[in-house]
Write an enzyme that holds these catalytic residues in place. Structure first.
Site, PDB file in Angstrom:
ATOM      1  N   LYS A   1      45.827  -3.253 -48.428  1.00 32.58           N
ATOM      2  CA  LYS A   1      45.823  -2.015 -49.169  1.00 32.58           C
ATOM      3  C   LYS A   1      44.690  -1.269 -48.805  1.00 32.58           C
ATOM      4  O   LYS A   1      44.714  -0.215 -48.721  1.00 32.58           O
ATOM      5  CB  LYS A   1      45.658  -2.450 -50.768  1.00 32.58           C
ATOM      6  CG  LYS A   1      46.923  -3.006 -51.275  1.00 32.58           C
ATOM      7  CD  LYS A   1      46.640  -3.607 -52.637  1.00 32.58           C
ATOM      8  CE  LYS A   1      48.130  -4.167 -53.068  1.00 32.58           C
ATOM      9  NZ  LYS A   1      48.014  -5.010 -54.266  1.00 32.58           N
TER      10      LYS A   1
ATOM     11  N   GLN B   1      44.670  -7.428 -58.654  1.00 31.29           N
ATOM     12  CA  GLN B   1      45.543  -8.085 -57.959  1.00 31.29           C
ATOM     13  C   GLN B   1      45.934  -9.226 -58.741  1.00 31.29           C
ATOM     14  O   GLN B   1      45.221 -10.140 -59.325  1.00 31.29           O
ATOM     15  CB  GLN B   1      44.920  -8.637 -56.610  1.00 31.29           C
ATOM     16  CG  GLN B   1      45.696  -9.393 -55.615  1.00 31.29           C
ATOM     17  CD  GLN B   1      46.731  -8.337 -55.080  1.00 31.29           C
ATOM     18  OE1 GLN B   1      46.672  -7.127 -55.085  1.00 31.29           O
ATOM     19  NE2 GLN B   1      48.171  -8.965 -54.927  1.00 31.29           N
TER      20      GLN B   1
ATOM     21  N   ASP C   1      49.335   0.680 -60.883  1.00 28.15           N
ATOM     22  CA  ASP C   1      50.338  -0.382 -60.491  1.00 28.15           C
ATOM     23  C   ASP C   1      51.740  -0.101 -61.440  1.00 28.15           C
ATOM     24  O   ASP C   1      52.920  -0.384 -61.378  1.00 28.15           O
ATOM     25  CB  ASP C   1      49.811  -1.799 -61.015  1.00 28.15           C
ATOM     26  CG  ASP C   1      49.691  -2.868 -59.795  1.00 28.15           C
ATOM     27  OD1 ASP C   1      50.189  -2.446 -58.876  1.00 28.15           O
ATOM     28  OD2 ASP C   1      48.680  -3.594 -59.916  1.00 28.15           O
TER      29      ASP C   1
HETATM   30  N1  GUN Z   1      50.493  -9.357 -56.800  1.00 28.61           N
HETATM   31  C1  GUN Z   1      51.767  -9.221 -55.995  1.00 28.61           C
HETATM   32  N2  GUN Z   1      52.622  -7.890 -56.211  1.00 28.61           N
HETATM   33  C2  GUN Z   1      51.575  -7.129 -56.883  1.00 28.61           C
HETATM   34  C3  GUN Z   1      51.511  -5.999 -57.342  1.00 28.61           C
HETATM   35  O1  GUN Z   1      52.488  -5.135 -57.008  1.00 28.61           O
HETATM   36  N3  GUN Z   1      50.201  -5.552 -57.923  1.00 28.61           N
HETATM   37  C4  GUN Z   1      49.540  -6.345 -58.409  1.00 28.61           C
HETATM   38  N4  GUN Z   1      48.378  -5.940 -58.973  1.00 28.61           N
HETATM   39  N5  GUN Z   1      49.296  -7.720 -57.934  1.00 28.61           N
HETATM   40  C5  GUN Z   1      50.452  -8.117 -57.176  1.00 28.61           C
END
Ligand code: GUN
Length: 282
Positions: free
Chosen positions: A54, A98, A121
């Protein structure tokens, strides 16, 4: 029929180029540089890779990114304080915590604490509710990416039979709503569904998000269907989808590979949501 591959990596690259142009324009015209803060609590190896990806993607498009790495023992109160500070910080337009979080932290409370306008998100109940009734909002990244991939095929979704396997809050439920909004006739299947194959064999659009590697072979797929494989399970150091690709491609008209299908789109949509959040609240 031998299906065509939907190249998620190439589509994501084109989207990132558009986002970069949008970021440059916002900076030039309003003096705003979009900022994303990612919070990583603990040392889950998969999460560390996701977070690094990211960060790298933000750099590519000119989004200012910051990763806050916090110890696994961080208390719920401390994490809530950090989120509150970020909510107030005008240079931060997107906040992403996350997941998964360590077991002593209540995930729901943490998500609820993020300002809905910074919830890139799309997990906050305000955004989930708005999506449900079709109001503009920050939409969850993976389902949003899936719809973009479906659009790449040029197929009109209206009236099509769409079958979604999986009912998670992150993928299955929101993608079902998005397909419904596009006038598909949607069926949601899950681990308790009986006669799964009878249902999937009717699907013009099949979205597989069950998290069980290579569970859906060619016999589940209708001739000419579009197959979207959301599965990403690490097996012997390699990423495996939920679909048996070599069989499915013989029946599908279009299919996403793993890796290089849905995955790159999730990150592209996160960048897009961050740009949107900065435009809305910059
Ligand atoms: N962990 C796995 N996929 C995601 C996601 O799309 N967003 C977040 N915040 N954590 C994750």
């Amino acid at each position: 029929m031998e299906g065509k591959i939907i190249d998620g990596k190439a589509v994501a690259q084109r989207i990132k180029e558009r986002i970069k142009a949008g970021v440059d324009e916002l900076s030039r015209e309003k003096g705003i540089t979009p900022g994303l803060t990612v919070i990583l609590v603990g040392e889950d190896p998969a999460s560390q890779i996701y977070v690094r990806n990211k960060e790298k993607a933000c750099q590519e498009v000119g989004i200012r990114s910051r990763v806050m790495r916090m110890a696994a023992e961080t208390s719920q109160e401390e994490l809530l304080r950090v989120i509150e500070d970020l909510n107030q910080d005008k240079a931060v337009h997107g906040i992403l915590v996350q997941l998964p979080l360590p077991k002593h932290i209540d995930e729901k409370q943490i998500i609820n604490a993020i300002h809905p306008g910074k919830d890139v998100d799309g997990f906050h109940p305000v955004n989930v509710g708005k999506m449900m009734i079709g109001e503009p909002c920050l939409e969850p990244c993976t389902p949003k990416g899936i719809l973009r991939l479906l659009d790449e095929t040029g197929i009109d979704l209206a009236g099509k039979r769409a079958v979604v396997i999986g009912r998670s809050n992150i993928v299955g439920k929101p993608v079902s709503l998005m397909l419904l909004k596009r006038d598909a006739t949607v069926t949601v299947c899950h681990s308790k569904t009986q006669n799964l194959k009878e249902i999937t064999r009717e699907a013009d659009i099949l979205v597989v998000a069950m998290g069980r590697p290579e569970s859906i072979d060619g016999s589940y797929i209708k001739e000419g269907a579009v197959v979207i494989d959301v599965g990403t399970t690490r097996v012997d150091q390699r990423l495996k989808g939920d679909v048996v690709f070599e069989e499915a491609i013989k029946k599908a008209s279009w299919i996403t590979p793993v890796p290089g299908g849905v995955g790159p789109m999730t990150i592209a949509m996160l960048l897009e949501n961050t740009l949107t959040a900065a435009r809305n609240h910059g």
